[in-house]
Design a protein around this motif. Structure first.
Motif, PDB file in Angstrom:
ATOM      1  N   ASN A 239       0.856  -1.182   0.000  1.00 28.18           N
ATOM      2  CA  ASN A 239       0.000   0.000   0.000  1.00 28.18           C
ATOM      3  C   ASN A 239       0.898   1.241   0.000  1.00 28.18           C
ATOM      4  N   PRO A 240       0.757   2.144  -0.969  1.00 30.87           N
ATOM      5  CA  PRO A 240       1.691   3.272  -1.062  1.00 30.87           C
ATOM      6  C   PRO A 240       1.604   4.242   0.111  1.00 30.87           C
ATOM      7  N   VAL A 241       0.430   4.374   0.728  1.00 30.69           N
ATOM      8  CA  VAL A 241       0.307   5.259   1.889  1.00 30.69           C
ATOM      9  C   VAL A 241       1.035   4.651   3.091  1.00 30.69           C
ATOM     10  N   ILE A 242       0.856   3.351   3.288  1.00 31.59           N
ATOM     11  CA  ILE A 242       1.562   2.662   4.371  1.00 31.59           C
ATOM     12  C   ILE A 242       3.072   2.759   4.162  1.00 31.59           C
ATOM     13  N   ALA A 243       3.517   2.565   2.925  1.00 31.13           N
ATOM     14  CA  ALA A 243       4.948   2.653   2.634  1.00 31.13           C
ATOM     15  C   ALA A 243       5.471   4.062   2.899  1.00 31.13           C
ATOM     16  N   ALA A 244       4.701   5.077   2.510  1.00 30.47           N
ATOM     17  CA  ALA A 244       5.133   6.459   2.724  1.00 30.47           C
ATOM     18  C   ALA A 244       5.205   6.791   4.210  1.00 30.47           C
ATOM     19  N   ALA A 245       4.232   6.307   4.999  1.00 35.23           N
ATOM     20  CA  ALA A 245       4.250   6.558   6.441  1.00 35.23           C
ATOM     21  C   ALA A 245       5.451   5.877   7.093  1.00 35.23           C
ATOM     22  N   THR A 246       5.737   4.652   6.684  1.00 37.15           N
ATOM     23  CA  THR A 246       6.890   3.935   7.236  1.00 37.15           C
ATOM     24  C   THR A 246       8.184   4.632   6.852  1.00 37.15           C
ATOM     25  N   ALA A 247       8.243   5.142   5.631  1.00 37.33           N
ATOM     26  CA  ALA A 247       9.432   5.876   5.196  1.00 37.33           C
ATOM     27  C   ALA A 247       9.662   7.110   6.062  1.00 37.33           C
ATOM     28  N   ARG A 248       8.588   7.813   6.432  1.00 40.44           N
ATOM     29  CA  ARG A 248       8.730   8.974   7.322  1.00 40.44           C
ATOM     30  C   ARG A 248       9.333   8.558   8.658  1.00 40.44           C
ATOM     31  N   LEU A 249       8.841   7.444   9.201  1.00 41.76           N
ATOM     32  CA  LEU A 249       9.353   6.963  10.485  1.00 41.76           C
ATOM     33  C   LEU A 249      10.812   6.529  10.382  1.00 41.76           C
ATOM     34  N   ALA A 250      11.193   6.009   9.232  1.00 41.32           N
ATOM     35  CA  ALA A 250      12.593   5.626   9.032  1.00 41.32           C
ATOM     36  C   ALA A 250      13.476   6.859   8.886  1.00 41.32           C
ATOM     37  N   GLU A 251      13.005   7.840   8.144  1.00 40.39           N
ATOM     38  CA  GLU A 251      13.823   9.029   7.867  1.00 40.39           C
ATOM     39  C   GLU A 251      14.063   9.877   9.107  1.00 40.39           C
ATOM     40  N   ASP A 252      13.048  10.003   9.975  1.00 39.74           N
ATOM     41  CA  ASP A 252      13.222  10.892  11.133  1.00 39.74           C
ATOM     42  C   ASP A 252      13.790  10.178  12.361  1.00 39.74           C
ATOM     43  N   GLY A 253      14.127   8.895  12.215  1.00 42.62           N
ATOM     44  CA  GLY A 253      14.755   8.159  13.308  1.00 42.62           C
ATOM     45  C   GLY A 253      13.786   7.489  14.263  1.00 42.62           C
ATOM     46  N   THR A 254      12.476   7.706  14.068  1.00 41.91           N
ATOM     47  CA  THR A 254      11.499   7.113  14.981  1.00 41.91           C
ATOM     48  C   THR A 254      11.525   5.592  14.918  1.00 41.91           C
ATOM     49  N   ALA A 255      11.614   5.033  13.718  1.00 45.07           N
ATOM     50  CA  ALA A 255      11.608   3.572  13.583  1.00 45.07           C
ATOM     51  C   ALA A 255      12.806   2.957  14.301  1.00 45.07           C
ATOM     52  N   ALA A 256      13.977   3.563  14.157  1.00 46.98           N
ATOM     53  CA  ALA A 256      15.163   3.045  14.846  1.00 46.98           C
ATOM     54  C   ALA A 256      14.993   3.130  16.357  1.00 46.98           C
ATOM     55  N   ARG A 257      14.352   4.200  16.836  1.00 49.57           N
ATOM     56  CA  ARG A 257      14.106   4.326  18.277  1.00 49.57           C
ATOM     57  C   ARG A 257      13.150   3.236  18.760  1.00 49.57           C
ATOM     58  N   LEU A 258      12.101   2.952  17.981  1.00 53.03           N
ATOM     59  CA  LEU A 258      11.170   1.894  18.355  1.00 53.03           C
ATOM     60  C   LEU A 258      11.867   0.540  18.411  1.00 53.03           C
ATOM     61  N   VAL A 259      12.739   0.282  17.446  1.00 57.58           N
ATOM     62  CA  VAL A 259      13.488  -0.978  17.439  1.00 57.58           C
ATOM     63  C   VAL A 259      14.345  -1.095  18.698  1.00 57.58           C
ATOM     64  N   ALA A 260      15.028  -0.013  19.065  1.00 57.64           N
ATOM     65  CA  ALA A 260      15.864  -0.035  20.270  1.00 57.64           C
ATOM     66  C   ALA A 260      15.016  -0.289  21.515  1.00 57.64           C
ATOM     67  N   GLU A 261      13.838   0.316  21.574  1.00 55.84           N
ATOM     68  CA  GLU A 261      12.955   0.109  22.720  1.00 55.84           C
ATOM     69  C   GLU A 261      12.435  -1.325  22.763  1.00 55.84           C
ATOM     70  N   LYS A 262      12.199  -1.917  21.598  1.00 59.88           N
ATOM     71  CA  LYS A 262      11.747  -3.310  21.572  1.00 59.88           C
ATOM     72  C   LYS A 262      12.856  -4.246  22.045  1.00 59.88           C
ATOM     73  N   ARG A 263      14.095  -3.940  21.703  1.00 64.97           N
ATOM     74  CA  ARG A 263      15.206  -4.755  22.211  1.00 64.97           C
ATOM     75  C   ARG A 263      15.276  -4.676  23.731  1.00 64.97           C
ATOM     76  N   ALA A 264      15.145  -3.467  24.268  1.00 66.05           N
ATOM     77  CA  ALA A 264      15.217  -3.293  25.717  1.00 66.05           C
ATOM     78  C   ALA A 264      14.046  -3.979  26.417  1.00 66.05           C
ATOM     79  N   GLU A 265      12.852  -3.851  25.850  1.00 64.89           N
ATOM     80  CA  GLU A 265      11.689  -4.496  26.452  1.00 64.89           C
ATOM     81  C   GLU A 265      11.827  -6.014  26.396  1.00 64.89           C
ATOM     82  N   GLY A 266      12.372  -6.532  25.299  1.00 63.48           N
ATOM     83  CA  GLY A 266      12.594  -7.971  25.198  1.00 63.48           C
ATOM     84  C   GLY A 266      13.539  -8.469  26.274  1.00 63.48           C
ATOM     85  N   ALA A 267      14.603  -7.711  26.543  1.00 59.60           N
ATOM     86  CA  ALA A 267      15.548  -8.104  27.590  1.00 59.60           C
ATOM     87  C   ALA A 267      14.858  -8.151  28.949  1.00 59.60           C
TER      88      ALA A 267
END
Length: 357
Positions: A239-267
């Motif tokens: 879906n192009p809207v979903i892809a565009a929204a995910t791209a925004r989260l990747a570009e502004d660093g939010t996605a990387a922050r969420l990944v880091a938080e998921k690693r910490a929560e998993g631990a």
């Protein structure tokens, strides 16, 4: 019922992040994507998302409408590259059930190979490659394996890459849970070692949020159009809207922050499981995963054990669907992501502890 079955790493911050990205698209002034684009997704979205995935040099990225869609495209493209005479796929003896189901529906023969604590048994792979019907494709989950939780050693991956190159194998590398591994500790991907032989897949839904149903598949650059054509003919374009929204989260660093938080929560959740259950029933070291492969009580049938767990209001994933050979084995998968609240997870683990005694 305490959900110790669902294997999804969720954190509270992810839904607010998704809402913000979608709101930004709506309020940004630019029109939403509303035209047919290339089957592999808009170039801008792919370019923004590629660094988040650690796309290997020499690989081309395409987006799909989910992680399982990406996996099916990777299989189809790898089989097309292997050719009609080498349609057999070798895989780990314990593996993702939907991969086996997809290949069975496609009529693709598969072979399960044993594993040890470092990954696939390479002697067994060499033996399979010397057989009258050698596999042409290899399917592996080297980092944060599902269901075992283990991560291949760098030495095992290097040796595996050498076998792949020597036998002209094509590889489907499943990285659905690899984002949970600490980057400084995980081994190099097979795609980085052999970019010309590997098709990779990721689930952005797991990395970010199920609200953004998005997958990604990589292909050797020379075969990018093969993967794109599989996406087109199977109707799996993102879906192009979903892809565009995910791209925004990747570009502004939010996605990387969420990944880091998921690693910490998993631990934190693994520590909770160790505290409440101990480790005596751990069948493998869970590493960075949100799931643990565990021994169930000896001498008890799988159905009886699961029924006792349900009577204690605990749902668990049985071992049988994960086994390539089928049949019962004295294990089960404990998942730590089904309960959103850590307090409820602790209550469920306490009930499981009583079931296991």
């Amino acid at each position: 019922m305490y959900d110790l079955w669902v294997n999804y790493p969720a954190i509270p911050a992810q839904e607010a992040a998704v809402s913000g990205a979608l709101r930004g698209l709506l309020e940004g002034g630019a029109p939403l994507p509303a035209a047919y684009g290339p089957p592999q997704g808009a170039e801008a979205a792919r370019r923004a998302i590629a660094p988040l995935l650690g796309l290997a040099p020499g690989q081309a990225l395409a987006l799909t409408c989910g992680g399982q869609s990406a996996l099916s495209v990777a299989f189809a493209a790898a089989l097309a590259a292997a050719g009609p005479g080498r349609r057999r796929i070798a895989m780990e003896a314990h593996t993702f059930p939907m991969a086996r189901h997809f290949l069975a529906l496609e009529g693709v023969p598969t072979l399960g190979l044993p594993m040890d604590a470092e990954g696939m048994d390479l002697a067994a792979l060499e033996q399979a490659l010397a057989s009258p019907e050698p596999p042409g494709v290899l399917y592996v989950m080297p980092v944060v394996h599902n269901p075992l939780g283990l991560t291949y050693s760098a030495a095992r991956l290097a040796a595996l890459a050498a076998i792949v190159a020597r036998h002209d194998l094509w590889v489907v590398e499943d990285e659905a849970y690899a984002f949970l591994a600490a980057p400084e500790l995980r081994p190099p991907s097979l795609a980085s070692l052999l970019p010309e032989r590997v098709f990779g897949m990721w689930s952005l839904s797991k990395m970010v949020s199920l609200s953004l149903r998005l997958g990604a598949v990589s292909a050797p650059a020379a075969l990018a159009e093969v993967a794109a054509e599989q996406i087109r003919i199977r109707g799996l374009t993102a879906n192009p809207v979903i892809a565009a929204a995910t791209a925004r989260l990747a570009e502004d660093g939010t996605a990387a922050r969420l990944v880091a938080e998921k690693r910490a929560e998993g631990a934190a959740r693994r520590a909770l499981a160790r505290e409440i259950l101990g480790t005596a029933r751990f069948a493998t070291e869970p590493g960075d995963s949100w799931h643990i492969w565990m021994h169930r009580p000896a001498g008890e049938a799988e159905a009886d054990f699961l029924a006792r767990a349900r009577a204690a209001e605990v749902s668990l994933a049985p071992a049988t669907p994960f086994r390539h050979a089928g049949g019962e084995a004295p294990f089960f998968r404990l998942s730590l992501g089904g309960e959103a609240e850590r307090a409820r997870l602790a209550e469920g683990l306490g009930r499981l502890a009583r079931v296991l005694t």
